[in-house]
Design an enzyme around this catalytic site. Sequence first.
Site, PDB file in Angstrom:
ATOM      1  N   HIS A 144       0.807  -1.227   0.000  1.00 42.27           N
ATOM      2  CA  HIS A 144       0.000   0.000   0.000  1.00 42.27           C
ATOM      3  C   HIS A 144       0.841   1.278   0.000  1.00 42.27           C
ATOM      4  CE1 HIS A 144      -3.336  -2.593   0.204  1.00 42.27           C
ATOM      5  NE2 HIS A 144      -3.376  -2.786   1.512  1.00 42.27           N
ATOM      6  N   HIS A 183      -9.768   1.150   0.567  1.00 44.95           N
ATOM      7  CA  HIS A 183      -9.695  -0.030   1.433  1.00 44.95           C
ATOM      8  C   HIS A 183     -10.838  -0.022   2.463  1.00 44.95           C
ATOM      9  CE1 HIS A 183      -7.907  -3.309   3.692  1.00 44.95           C
ATOM     10  NE2 HIS A 183      -6.906  -3.381   2.818  1.00 44.95           N
ATOM     11  N   TYR A 231     -13.847  -1.692   4.582  1.00 45.38           N
ATOM     12  CA  TYR A 231     -14.384  -2.955   5.103  1.00 45.38           C
ATOM     13  C   TYR A 231     -15.905  -2.807   5.211  1.00 45.38           C
ATOM     14  CZ  TYR A 231      -9.751  -4.387   7.006  1.00 45.38           C
ATOM     15  OH  TYR A 231      -8.433  -4.743   7.190  1.00 45.38           O
ATOM     16  N   GLU A 254     -11.857  -4.578  -3.331  1.00 42.27           N
ATOM     17  CA  GLU A 254     -10.957  -3.480  -3.688  1.00 42.27           C
ATOM     18  C   GLU A 254     -10.647  -3.532  -5.181  1.00 42.27           C
ATOM     19  OE1 GLU A 254      -8.774  -4.333   0.603  1.00 42.27           O
ATOM     20  OE2 GLU A 254      -7.813  -4.894  -1.291  1.00 42.27           O
TER      21      GLU A 254
END
Length: 359
Positions: free
Chosen positions: A116, A192, A194, A325
């Site tokens: 990342h 990113h 969730y 993603e």
Amino acid sequence: MARAPVFVAFLCLAGIALASGADARKMVGVYVLKKGDFSVKITNWGATIMSIVVPDSKGNLADVVLGMDTLAEVVNDTSYFGPLTGRVAQRMARGRFVLDGKVYHTYLNDGKNAIHGGHRGFSKVIWTVKEYVAGGDSPYITLYYRSFDGEQGFPGDLDVYATYQLSSPYVLSIRTNATALNKATPVNFLQHVYWNLGGQGSGDVLGHTLQLSASRYTPLDEELLPSSGRVDPVAGTNYDFRTPTPIGARIQQVMGGQAVGYDINYVVDGEGMRKVAAVRDGKSGRGLEISANQPAMQLYTGNWLNNTKGKDGMVYNQYGGFCLETQAYPDAVNHPEFPSIIVRPGQVYKHDMVYKFSY
């Protein structure tokens, strides 16, 4: 539409050695986009989505993304709850690549590899708020970041913009672009987030049904790298979600690196802006449809969540959320057989995402 440059909250970050060398005292704010009973909370720290509130089939509102309550917690987060990651998202083998005959070494922050964008990638910097409209028919916020030559080991200056916008009914669009100013550089962003459509902290997501527009995937090794360079069909494997299937149906037969669960890259069928995934939670009735213009997408099922402190006193455990993603192929910079992620001076990288909620 009236501009609404109002912070819901702000944090003055003093004493942080910003990699850009800019003034170390900058304001980090929380900005709310609201359209009726649909709202999204964003901070310019890491271009992070902090909450998304939508109704269920009975009209009950819930926040459907995992995350942290306060800015201080967001700044110190190590789980990547909601940020935009880059300059190169996902893992890069040994943090190394060769571009135009020159070897580049990036910051290693995942054992022997980079992930990342390094330890201070785009998820760990302050973005500039260029425009902010809190309400009206189409509330939005545009964030900007100048990534400098040599930042985390990457070549060239890069101008980056990210716009988050609400529209009806219950649609969040994210438009990102990056222009290479003076050197060729690899670029790959992802958001990113969730998700838990039952509401953050409501339990695991194993009962959510998932459908992916992906008939192929890239096998990953124990380091979650596509070391073989293969692209295999999902047919006959535990990775096949071409028809709606509960996330937990085969999860115990899958290893995502060294953890049980999904952490795998899919090759999305088709090209351009198209539907890539659809998810539904039967209990709440909430659904999510994702469209994007990228060639691939990572499915991660929160395999490493373990007594992780979340929002509103909630605690997140394994499979408490999932990530979808959209992205380029992981470690593409080291695999000439994968689509290139190199952006040359004057060229513009574009990554568009649309999240459509239903109930």
